[in-house]
Design an enzyme around this catalytic site. Structure first.
Site, PDB file in Angstrom:
ATOM      1  CG  ASP A  38      -0.193  -0.027   2.517  1.00  0.00           C
ATOM      2  OD1 ASP A  38       1.058  -0.062   2.495  1.00  0.00           O
ATOM      3  OD2 ASP A  38      -0.847   0.014   3.583  1.00  0.00           O
ATOM      4  N   GLY A  39       2.173   1.112  -0.054  1.00  0.00           N
ATOM      5  CA  GLY A  39       3.043   2.289  -0.133  1.00  0.00           C
ATOM      6  C   GLY A  39       3.666   2.690   1.193  1.00  0.00           C
ATOM      7  CE  LYS A 192      14.383  39.925  -9.548  1.00  0.00           C
ATOM      8  NZ  LYS A 192      13.707  38.661  -9.596  1.00  0.00           N
ATOM      9  NE  ARG A 194       4.840  43.970  -7.897  1.00  0.00           N
ATOM     10  CZ  ARG A 194       4.541  43.532  -9.110  1.00  0.00           C
ATOM     11  NH1 ARG A 194       3.837  44.277  -9.938  1.00  0.00           N
ATOM     12  NH2 ARG A 194       4.935  42.356  -9.535  1.00  0.00           N
ATOM     13  CB  THR A 223      11.090  26.946 -10.968  1.00  0.00           C
ATOM     14  OG1 THR A 223      11.464  28.284 -10.593  1.00  0.00           O
ATOM     15  CG2 THR A 223       9.959  26.461 -10.067  1.00  0.00           C
ATOM     16  CB  ALA A 224      16.142  27.121 -12.969  1.00  0.00           C
TER      17      ALA A 224
END
Ligand code: R5P
Length: 311
Positions: A38-39, A192, A194, A223-224
């Site tokens: 079942d894992g 950076k 806004r 995610t790079a």
């Protein structure tokens, strides 16, 4: 400590654990890690650990079964009367969720620290925590190592002439400044901002990057997106070439493809996390932190200074 030292590994990064064991002149201890139909996870130490100074190597990178394996191994070692159990967590996952910055969210990093402690760890050995304050989430001794010597050597081997150190975002400034200081390099930062509620970000580079080799450094790549965007900005500002070094290569989704396509010459990444996807990713160079971890384990076992490793 007079007791015998034994080192065991979960499934998350066995090759790193093997390298650490080789540094110690030992073989990995025999522990079985398997799954029920079942894992559910099952672990069993197949050798005696009674009275032993046990070190269990397991980065708690996703999936969560890596954390479960670690918890079960800690519990099993403790119940088998190990004299002391150290969780060697080269990458401490969930570290980015370290505060309640919105209503009704978990402080997951604190929960993970609690779980490791309750499972039976007497000590924790980790590397480049996303935020060093996470040390305070543990009420047991923690040794926090740095990959900096390995990352620095990577840059030095590339040629440091006319180089400038740049963190990919302001959050990484501390790490980049420390490395720049040790290597005698100047620092530039990407700012950076806004510019209004409905206006996109303005990006400025503070410091001299034009015509220079940029060494970019970060604690982790997921995610790079952060490093690829930073490399693009640096190139736009005249950087000659961009090299990247990073401690934890999580490489989520198509991060490796993104890095291949980005204006980055090469990515030096340590083996705290196993890079499970196979090449072709021509830019990735794996740097080993086994020696740092192995030396720290020896020193912990002998009750010697660990901080002096970095002096
Ligand atoms: C930010 O605080 C971190 O140091 C990394 O820059 C960031 O988490 C990397 O995430 P991604 O690779 O998804 O941009």
């Amino acid at each position: 400590m007079g007791q015998e030292l034994k080192i065991f590994s979960g499934m998350a990064n066995r090759s790193l654990a093997e390298e650490i064991a080789a540094y110690l002149g030992a073989a990995l201890g025999d522990v079985e890690v398997s799954r029920f139909a079942d894992g559910e996870t099952f672990v069993k130490f197949n050798e005696n650990v009674r009275g032993v100074d046990v070190f269990i190597v397991q980065p708690t990178v996703s999936p969560a079964s890596n954390m479960i394996e670690l918890l079960l191994m800690l519990d099993a070692a403790k119940r088998a009367s190990a004299q002391r159990v150290t969780a060697v967590v080269p990458y401490f996952g969930y570290a980015r969720q370290d505060r309640k910055d919105q209503p009704r969210v978990s402080i997951a990093a604190k929960l993970m620290a609690n779980l490791i402690t309750v499972a039976g760890a007497d000590r924790v050995l980790t590397m480049d925590l996303h935020a060093s304050q996470i040390q305070g989430f543990f009420d047991i001794p923690m040794d926090h190592l740095f990959a900096a010597p390995v990352l620095m050597q990577y840059f030095k081997d590339l040629d440091v002439r006319n180089a400038v150190m740049v963190p990919p975002d302001l959050g990484g400034t501390k790490m980049a400044r420390a490395l720049a200081g040790k290597m005698g390099l100047s620092l530039a930062v990407i700012d950076k901002r806004r510019v209004g509620p409905d206006r996109s970000e303005a990006v400025h580079v503070i410091g001299e990057v034009a015509g220079r080799r940029v060494f970019m450094v970060d604690d982790l790549i997921s995610t790079a997106g952060t490093v690829c965007e930073a490399a693009r900005v640096l190139k736009e500002n005249g950087a000659k070439e961009v090299y990247l070094a990073c401690t934890h290569g999580l490489f989520a989704g198509n991060a490796l493809e993104k890095l291949d396509a980005a204006p980055i010459e090469e990515v030096g990444v340590t083996n705290t996390v196993r890079i499970s996807r196979k090449p072709p990713f021509r830019k990735i160079r794996v740097l080993s932190v086994a020696e740092i971890l192995g030396e720290a384990i020896v020193r912990i076992h002998r009750s010697e200074s660990v901080s002096s490793l970095f002096e």
